[in-house]
Design an enzyme around this catalytic site. Structure first.
Site, PDB file in Angstrom:
ATOM      1  N   TYR A  66      24.762  16.002  -9.137  1.00 13.66           N
ATOM      2  CA  TYR A  66      24.017  14.969  -9.837  1.00 13.66           C
ATOM      3  C   TYR A  66      22.655  15.531 -10.211  1.00 13.66           C
ATOM      4  O   TYR A  66      22.032  16.248  -9.433  1.00 13.66           O
ATOM      5  CB  TYR A  66      23.837  13.744  -8.942  1.00 13.66           C
ATOM      6  CG  TYR A  66      23.151  12.577  -9.626  1.00 13.66           C
ATOM      7  CD1 TYR A  66      23.885  11.575 -10.257  1.00 13.66           C
ATOM      8  CD2 TYR A  66      21.765  12.494  -9.672  1.00 13.66           C
ATOM      9  CE1 TYR A  66      23.268  10.515 -10.890  1.00 13.66           C
ATOM     10  CE2 TYR A  66      21.128  11.443 -10.315  1.00 13.66           C
ATOM     11  CZ  TYR A  66      21.878  10.450 -10.914  1.00 13.66           C
ATOM     12  OH  TYR A  66      21.258   9.403 -11.549  1.00 13.66           O
TER      13      TYR A  66
ATOM     14  N   ASP B 131      24.696   6.025  -2.880  1.00 11.46           N
ATOM     15  CA  ASP B 131      24.043   7.071  -3.663  1.00 11.46           C
ATOM     16  C   ASP B 131      22.729   7.516  -3.006  1.00 11.46           C
ATOM     17  O   ASP B 131      22.201   8.580  -3.331  1.00 11.46           O
ATOM     18  CB  ASP B 131      23.717   6.558  -5.084  1.00 11.46           C
ATOM     19  CG  ASP B 131      24.938   6.554  -6.003  1.00 11.46           C
ATOM     20  OD1 ASP B 131      25.893   7.298  -5.736  1.00 11.46           O
ATOM     21  OD2 ASP B 131      24.915   5.802  -7.003  1.00 11.46           O
TER      22      ASP B 131
ATOM     23  N   HIS C  15       4.569   0.713   1.478  1.00 16.50           N
ATOM     24  CA  HIS C  15       4.836  -0.559   2.150  1.00 16.50           C
ATOM     25  C   HIS C  15       4.658  -1.683   1.138  1.00 16.50           C
ATOM     26  O   HIS C  15       3.656  -1.722   0.435  1.00 16.50           O
ATOM     27  CB  HIS C  15       3.868  -0.738   3.328  1.00 16.50           C
ATOM     28  CG  HIS C  15       3.906  -2.115   3.916  1.00 16.50           C
ATOM     29  ND1 HIS C  15       5.068  -2.716   4.344  1.00 16.50           N
ATOM     30  CD2 HIS C  15       2.916  -3.016   4.155  1.00 16.50           C
ATOM     31  CE1 HIS C  15       4.799  -3.923   4.820  1.00 16.50           C
ATOM     32  NE2 HIS C  15       3.497  -4.149   4.707  1.00 16.50           N
TER      33      HIS C  15
ATOM     34  N   SER D 278      -8.254  -1.366   1.605  1.00 21.18           N
ATOM     35  CA  SER D 278      -7.747  -2.686   2.006  1.00 21.18           C
ATOM     36  C   SER D 278      -8.195  -3.784   1.046  1.00 21.18           C
ATOM     37  O   SER D 278      -9.353  -3.830   0.632  1.00 21.18           O
ATOM     38  CB  SER D 278      -8.258  -3.011   3.417  1.00 21.18           C
ATOM     39  OG  SER D 278      -7.760  -4.250   3.856  1.00 21.18           O
TER      40      SER D 278
ATOM     41  N   SER E 283      -6.549   0.664   4.009  1.00 23.56           N
ATOM     42  CA  SER E 283      -5.537  -0.373   4.233  1.00 23.56           C
ATOM     43  C   SER E 283      -5.441  -0.766   5.697  1.00 23.56           C
ATOM     44  O   SER E 283      -5.536   0.090   6.589  1.00 23.56           O
ATOM     45  CB  SER E 283      -4.170   0.153   3.769  1.00 23.56           C
ATOM     46  OG  SER E 283      -3.143  -0.642   4.289  1.00 23.56           O
ATOM     47  N   SER E 284      -5.229  -2.045   5.969  1.00 23.08           N
ATOM     48  CA  SER E 284      -5.095  -2.506   7.355  1.00 23.08           C
ATOM     49  C   SER E 284      -3.865  -1.897   8.031  1.00 23.08           C
ATOM     50  O   SER E 284      -3.767  -1.899   9.250  1.00 23.08           O
ATOM     51  CB  SER E 284      -5.035  -4.036   7.397  1.00 23.08           C
ATOM     52  OG  SER E 284      -3.980  -4.502   6.596  1.00 23.08           O
TER      53      SER E 284
ATOM     54  N   ASN F 142       0.844  -1.196   0.000  1.00 26.17           N
ATOM     55  CA  ASN F 142       0.000   0.000   0.000  1.00 26.17           C
ATOM     56  C   ASN F 142       0.876   1.240   0.000  1.00 26.17           C
ATOM     57  O   ASN F 142       1.953   1.253   0.571  1.00 26.17           O
ATOM     58  CB  ASN F 142      -0.948   0.023   1.221  1.00 26.17           C
ATOM     59  CG  ASN F 142      -0.254  -0.423   2.494  1.00 26.17           C
ATOM     60  OD1 ASN F 142       0.563   0.315   3.054  1.00 26.17           O
ATOM     61  ND2 ASN F 142      -0.535  -1.642   2.959  1.00 26.17           N
TER      62      ASN F 142
ATOM     63  N   HIS G 104       8.706  -8.902   8.970  1.00 22.15           N
ATOM     64  CA  HIS G 104       7.576  -8.404   8.200  1.00 22.15           C
ATOM     65  C   HIS G 104       8.059  -7.974   6.811  1.00 22.15           C
ATOM     66  O   HIS G 104       8.066  -8.780   5.892  1.00 22.15           O
ATOM     67  CB  HIS G 104       6.911  -7.277   8.989  1.00 22.15           C
ATOM     68  CG  HIS G 104       5.621  -6.794   8.398  1.00 22.15           C
ATOM     69  ND1 HIS G 104       4.623  -6.214   9.144  1.00 22.15           N
ATOM     70  CD2 HIS G 104       5.161  -6.809   7.126  1.00 22.15           C
ATOM     71  CE1 HIS G 104       3.614  -5.902   8.336  1.00 22.15           C
ATOM     72  NE2 HIS G 104       3.919  -6.259   7.122  1.00 22.15           N
TER      73      HIS G 104
ATOM     74  N   HIS H 243       5.735  -6.083   0.054  1.00 23.92           N
ATOM     75  CA  HIS H 243       6.297  -7.379   0.463  1.00 23.92           C
ATOM     76  C   HIS H 243       7.265  -7.852  -0.626  1.00 23.92           C
ATOM     77  O   HIS H 243       7.267  -9.021  -1.001  1.00 23.92           O
ATOM     78  CB  HIS H 243       5.190  -8.413   0.707  1.00 23.92           C
ATOM     79  CG  HIS H 243       4.466  -8.218   1.999  1.00 23.92           C
ATOM     80  ND1 HIS H 243       4.266  -9.233   2.904  1.00 23.92           N
ATOM     81  CD2 HIS H 243       3.914  -7.123   2.552  1.00 23.92           C
ATOM     82  CE1 HIS H 243       3.597  -8.772   3.957  1.00 23.92           C
ATOM     83  NE2 HIS H 243       3.355  -7.489   3.761  1.00 23.92           N
TER      84      HIS H 243
END
Lengths: 233, 233, 233, 233
Positions: B231, B122, B97, B47, B76-77, B31, B173, B99
């Site tokens: 840069y 960097d 966030h 969610s 979202s949870s 999310n 997690h 996974h």
């Protein structure tokens, strides 16, 4: 608004796009340059521009002393490394720098990539050299210029030919590759990444895997690059 | 049916779609949120909605105390974690966030990601921190709120700046990343995943690979983020 | 030429195609089935048909005793395993079998996949079981039927619930997953493959990585599947 | 300008393109041939031509003694290996050679790929043999012809049947696969690469993973290839 460097910019642009299409870079990582030896200039990607937004007219033209000859944008932060290599290795026509995953992993491991097979020997007979990280005073100095020195010193110390070995790993940083033009530099970057992955897997499967025997190294290199080469058209 | 948060929802929607396009999530995992500091609200993915079905009008608007301001769907949870970070770190504009595979692997290994190379430097000078798994009583309590506390405590205990270090691994997690806006949070999530893969491979090739030397860490971070950064455009 | 099982065939067809689109199979590997509990039949992929050539009308309909009810083609060679599971686990609505790479690797390693993180615990609280390879006399007998027995025996011996644990590895073979319908079985196959890769990487990074603590296993499973679940819409 | 070998060229062309589409080659790596037993000729990819530029009319036709029968271009540098195999193994109809990553890694590790699971046993009952690198005098001689000898010697010494085992690794080089036609040779190349990756991962997860038990090897091979095979249509 036409430029005498239009074709050079186009070559450089296409090579940069290829870097992205081949999965060798993400976001603004990496840069490719192409040289025009007749005019003593090279074209390079502008700094920090995402590949999806890059246009041929964004490409910057500089001479070998880093003076901007044409272009509105700031050139790649690695420009001085390219300039130094063009100035000292007169036979090369293009240079590519990436942060491709397996190449970077070997660079971070600070290890040369051993020649384990014919995929490697089809392209070069030496282990792919990993140049040592730079001395602190050189890092604090003209860093990107010194990076070029670091590469050439590595080749000189090891007695490597930059005409045969068209790639290097910079310790803790990542790969540079070159060739007769920008497209060949990109090709070498992709070959390096492939060979880096194969060598990684080889050592995982057999930590005692032997180096390729000399006869096979020579045979495969010669059949593609030797006097009596019979590979290709 | 226009909303004063239309632009915010659109920013949040596009950042969530980018998460999917970049291969950082599958199905409904992950999310992204985006904040509107003037109105004291943030927008977040609903969610359990697959990315292919997500529409801008599905995005939920909440204040920093988790009160829904606009939106028909359940947010979202992980919403309370986002809210806590927005409330306490006033400089951040977006949070992501995921996974993503390699990031999760380091989180499951409960290890910081060492700075092994310039790709890492960097973006930040510190090892990427892996916050400890939470105490059992905190898990049983206001879990997602406490996850925010866990992150900020980790930064405070280690003396890390959330302005420089824009990413963290939650032990067992997975990763959270943030930045000046939602797109930057997504960018940081992708960089984290890339660095996580490179560090993994580095240790496989050379278990004794040294940390990047301080001079190179400083040089690469400064040339991109320091006072005299050169840069980008 | 309409069939009373048209919708069932379509569900089964789409789930098989999804298996291919998700990168879980190559060529003719794998198969998905979908059940119609009211009519006591299930639909399954025909044997040895490439996914690119598969059509909804190719799907075969059988009862739980493997009698073909409708269809011109020979059903999947694994059909009897599906039939046995449908007959004995009355709550399941779809089954998927793949030879996905990381799942197969764990099966070939003959090891359960430990619960290392919340990605795993979001879906089940147990380690993903790896059923022992079959006894030789059972292999020589009604092999695919006995494969179904092997799976259910594994669950009974370990006291696992097939309602909570919707996936298994068959030692030296590969994964089976199931769920309320064929799409959920495919979803579980993809989650299993993702978790299998994460667990593999976790052990490579840290061979002593601890199992996820009980409080986190419970919390993540409950927030998605418990009485007071608050994940999703 | 029609050729009596038009269909053969087309078969060979499509098989080469498939090699590229399946991710088994990059650039000009690899080559596939197809044989016409009635006319005693085979068709093969021209040397060094990128797959994106390859056209059916570029395919070269030769007899088993390497005499060019039709075609303007130089044939693959590996042509003599194909010719030797066609001449000595009269049952094969197509041959594919790649530098696919995991297959090459096992070849570079100079190790046979052990039969760890049913994915392997669905295709062959033996470990996938890795032929020793060639003696130096043979390398210096008629190298590609001797490569064919090396393969057949390996099969003879081990008592392997080239009708059952349709693939081999050449030590330090890479895989060759064959089959009843060019498409089957490509299929076997893809299966080999998949099995090579699975076996690699299996040993990473469990270095003591046992070989698949004989009863399962036999069962899986027989159900697909035995007298009473019941796989496929």
């Amino acid at each position: 608004m036409s430029s005498k460097y239009q074709a050079l910019k186009q070559e450089c642009f296409e090579a940069n796009i290829a870097l992205n299409d081949l999965g060798l870079v993400i976001y603004t990582f990496g840069n490719v340059s192409a040289v025009d030896r007749n005019n003593g200039v090279f074209a390079i990607k502008p700094s920090g521009v995402p590949y999806e937004k890059l246009k041929p007219e964004d490409i910057v033209i500089l001479d070998y002393d880093n003076t901007i000859i044409e272009g509105e944008m700031r050139p790649s932060s690695d420009t001085k490394t390219h300039a130094y290599l063009y100035k000292n290795w007169e036979h090369i026509g293009g240079i590519a720098h990436t942060h491709a995953t397996y190449s970077v992993a070997w660079a971070q491991a600070q290890m040369d990539i051993p020649v384990f097979g014919t995929t490697h020997a089809d392209h070069l007979t030496a282990d792919i050299p990993c140049a040592e990280p730079m001395r602190d005073d050189l890092i604090a100095g003209n860093y990107e210029h010194n990076t070029g020195i670091q590469i050439i010193d590595c080749f000189n110390e090891r007695g490597l030919s930059s005409e045969e070995v068209e790639m290097v790993l910079l310790g803790n940083h990542g790969p540079f590759a070159w060739g007769k033009d920008a497209a060949k530099a990109v090709y070498n970057s992709k070959v390096l990444e492939t060979v880096a992955q194969m060598a990684y897997l080889t050592l995982q499967i057999n930590p005692k895997a032997p180096r390729l025997k000399d006869a096979l190294i020579k045979k495969h290199y010669e059949r593609k690059h030797g006097k009596n080469a019979y590979y290709g058209q």
